[in-house]
Design an enzyme around this catalytic site. Structure first.
Site, PDB file in Angstrom:
ATOM      1  N   SER A  41      -8.985   2.722   8.780  1.00  0.00           N
ATOM      2  CA  SER A  41      -9.277   3.232   9.787  1.00  0.00           C
ATOM      3  C   SER A  41     -10.286   2.764  10.564  1.00  0.00           C
ATOM      4  CB  SER A  41      -9.688   4.696   9.524  1.00  0.00           C
ATOM      5  OG  SER A  41      -8.658   5.484   8.887  1.00  0.00           O
ATOM      6  N   SER A  66     -12.735   4.208   4.610  1.00  0.00           N
ATOM      7  CA  SER A  66     -13.356   3.794   5.799  1.00  0.00           C
ATOM      8  C   SER A  66     -14.995   4.738   6.099  1.00  0.00           C
ATOM      9  CB  SER A  66     -12.560   4.017   7.258  1.00  0.00           C
ATOM     10  OG  SER A  66     -11.630   2.833   7.047  1.00  0.00           O
ATOM     11  N   ASP A  90       0.996  -1.142   0.055  1.00  0.00           N
ATOM     12  CA  ASP A  90      -0.079   0.210   0.098  1.00  0.00           C
ATOM     13  C   ASP A  90       0.785   1.415   0.118  1.00  0.00           C
ATOM     14  OD1 ASP A  90      -2.376   1.349   0.155  1.00  0.00           O
ATOM     15  OD2 ASP A  90      -2.521   1.448   2.363  1.00  0.00           O
ATOM     16  N   HIS A 141      -9.225   4.860  -2.363  1.00  0.00           N
ATOM     17  CA  HIS A 141      -8.313   4.747  -1.073  1.00  0.00           C
ATOM     18  C   HIS A 141      -9.382   5.671  -0.160  1.00  0.00           C
ATOM     19  CE1 HIS A 141      -4.374   3.358  -1.921  1.00  0.00           C
ATOM     20  NE2 HIS A 141      -4.723   3.379  -2.813  1.00  0.00           N
ATOM     21  N   HIS A 184      -7.875   9.921   3.585  1.00  0.00           N
ATOM     22  CA  HIS A 184      -7.339   8.914   4.840  1.00  0.00           C
ATOM     23  C   HIS A 184      -7.722   9.479   6.178  1.00  0.00           C
ATOM     24  CE1 HIS A 184      -4.650   7.828   1.118  1.00  0.00           C
ATOM     25  NE2 HIS A 184      -5.154   6.622   1.604  1.00  0.00           N
ATOM     26  N   GLY A 185      -7.768   8.509   6.946  1.00  0.00           N
ATOM     27  CA  GLY A 185      -8.074   8.607   8.437  1.00  0.00           C
ATOM     28  C   GLY A 185      -9.642   8.709   8.765  1.00  0.00           C
TER      29      GLY A 185
HETATM   30  P1  13P Z   1      -8.923   4.890   5.603  1.00  0.00           P
HETATM   31  O1  13P Z   1      -8.227   5.617   6.336  1.00  0.00           O
HETATM   32  O2  13P Z   1     -10.469   5.282   5.266  1.00  0.00           O
HETATM   33  O3  13P Z   1      -9.226   3.532   6.176  1.00  0.00           O
HETATM   34  O4  13P Z   1      -8.038   4.522   3.878  1.00  0.00           O
HETATM   35  C1  13P Z   1      -7.206   3.438   4.246  1.00  0.00           C
HETATM   36  C2  13P Z   1      -6.506   3.489   2.949  1.00  0.00           C
HETATM   37  O5  13P Z   1      -7.046   4.177   1.901  1.00  0.00           O
HETATM   38  C3  13P Z   1      -5.124   2.603   2.724  1.00  0.00           C
HETATM   39  O6  13P Z   1      -4.548   2.929   1.800  1.00  0.00           O
HETATM   40  O1  G3H Z   2      -3.340   4.886   3.555  1.00  0.00           O
HETATM   41  C1  G3H Z   2      -2.735   4.558   4.722  1.00  0.00           C
HETATM   42  C2  G3H Z   2      -3.126   3.453   5.531  1.00  0.00           C
HETATM   43  O2  G3H Z   2      -4.117   3.543   6.261  1.00  0.00           O
HETATM   44  C3  G3H Z   2      -1.875   2.883   6.101  1.00  0.00           C
HETATM   45  O3  G3H Z   2      -1.904   3.535   7.266  1.00  0.00           O
HETATM   46  O4  G3H Z   2       0.653   4.271   6.810  1.00  0.00           O
HETATM   47  O5  G3H Z   2      -0.421   4.298   9.312  1.00  0.00           O
HETATM   48  O6  G3H Z   2       0.335   2.144   8.205  1.00  0.00           O
HETATM   49  P1  G3H Z   2      -0.155   3.709   7.870  1.00  0.00           P
HETATM   50 ZN    ZN Z   3      -4.579   4.863   0.929  1.00  0.00          ZN
END
Ligand code: 13P
Ligand code: G3H
Ligand code: ZN
Length: 312
Positions: free
Chosen positions: A260, A217, A83, A214, A181-182
């Site tokens: 997340s 969540s 990822d 991406h 993200h987050g």
């Molecule tokens: P979330 O933070 O919405 O779970 O996204 C995860 C993600 O895109 C990991 O690459």
């Molecule tokens: O997009 C990011 C994912 O949620 C992974 O998070 O880089 O903290 O492992 P991380």
């Molecule tokens: Zn991501």
């Protein structure tokens, strides 16, 4: 079944109007929770490892945990995916080290530079039987050490996608249509709305091509509440409405990334456990309910959001 690439998974998902779940893994309990839910629901799955996860748990431990899941769940196809690979070197290390899929995320670079680095990764990956996800457009939020502010985030430009995919040869494309993200994706009191017009434009330019979302969540409010009622402080945590993700999965989106939500389920459960049992100190006692709750959350996603239950 040995580890597979996502090629056939995405072909079936595109044709079937569903998406495969891509869940981030960092330890044994998370790998077990995800793959047990997928085995019971007969769902294909992508287990993804970030740079941060490799730094936390170590590449070899994560690969071996995923290999254990492959042995325990022989009925379902499992992809091991990098990822947000940040460089050719990180991608190469995962390709050489047993991954079947990598993401090169050069989306913060100028267009030509993104093409150049992505093409280099594709060349190496394809020569080793590994598939590549690339990204165009920039999501807001935190990805590994990179924190993209809301101001520098921008939607994918549909007029760029055809040239990008043709020149790089990537196998799937992550696009920015309003996810981030987050756990804080939208402002409280606003109406969260993904840009389906951009998704449709992109899929017109790239017929039958798998699109990735991406930052998908949904930030279940039951777990936000559990966190906040047990000593946590996450005011205004809001995610993507699940109906919108289900709709995206019916369209060209074949891979939906969820991390997340799993973190929230784990943290909420552990906080609650310790609040209720201040005398306990055996990690197995709190990891067990955390694993069970992650499993049920993943099951819910497979059945009600991704639509991939029964598709293995
Ligand atoms: P979330 O933070 O919405 O779970 O996204 C995860 C993600 O895109 C990991 O690459
Ligand atoms: O997009 C990011 C994912 O949620 C992974 O998070 O880089 O903290 O492992 P991380
Ligand atoms: Zn991501």
């Amino acid at each position: 079944m040995a580890l597979v690439t996502s090629k056939e998974m995405f072909e079936k998902a595109y044709a079937g109007g569903y998406a495969v779940g891509a869940f981030n893994v960092n330890n044994m309990e998370i790998v077990q929770a995800i793959t047990e839910a997928c085995r019971e629901e007969k769902a294909p799955v992508i287990l993804q490892v970030s740079k941060g996860a490799r730094a936390y748990a170590n590449h070899t431990y994560l690969v071996k945990l995923v290999e254990a899941a492959v042995i325990e769940c022989p009925e379902i196809p499992i992809v091991l995916h990098l990822d947000h690979g940040d460089s050719f070197e990180t991608c190469k290390s995962c390709i050489d080290g047993g991954f079947t899929s990598v993401m090169i995320d050069a989306s913060s670079k100028p267009f030509e530079e993104n093409i150049e680095i992505t093409r280099k990764v594709v060349e190496y990956a394809h020569a080793h039987g590994v598939v590549v996800e690339a990204e165009l457009g920039a999501l807001a939020g935190v990805e590994d050490e990179v924190n993209v502010s809301a101001e520098s985030a921008h939607y994918t430009r549909p007029e760029e996608v055809e040239e990008f995919v043709t020149r790089t040869g990537c196998d799937s494309l992550a696009i920015a249509i309003g996810t981030s993200h987050g756990a804080y994706k939208f402002k409280p009191g606003t109406n969260p709305q993904l840009r389906f017009d951009i998704l449709e434009e992109v899929s017109k330019k790239l017929p039958n091509f798998p699109i990735v979302l991406h930052g998908s969540s949904s930030v279940p409010q039951e777990y936000v509440k559990m966190v906040n009622e047990n000593g946590g402080k996450m005011p205004g945590a809001i995610g993507v409405p699940e109906e919108q993700l289900r709709h995206a999965a019916e369209l060209a989106v074949c891979k939906i990334n969820i991390d997340s939500d799993l973190r929230l389920a784990m943290t909420g459960t552990i906080r609650k456990f310790y609040n209720e049992h201040p005398d306990k100190f055996d990690p197995r006692e709190y990891l067990k309910p955390a694993r069970a709750n992650i499993k049920e959350l993943v099951r819910h996603k497979l059945v009600n959001v991704l639509g991939c239950a029964g598709k293995a």
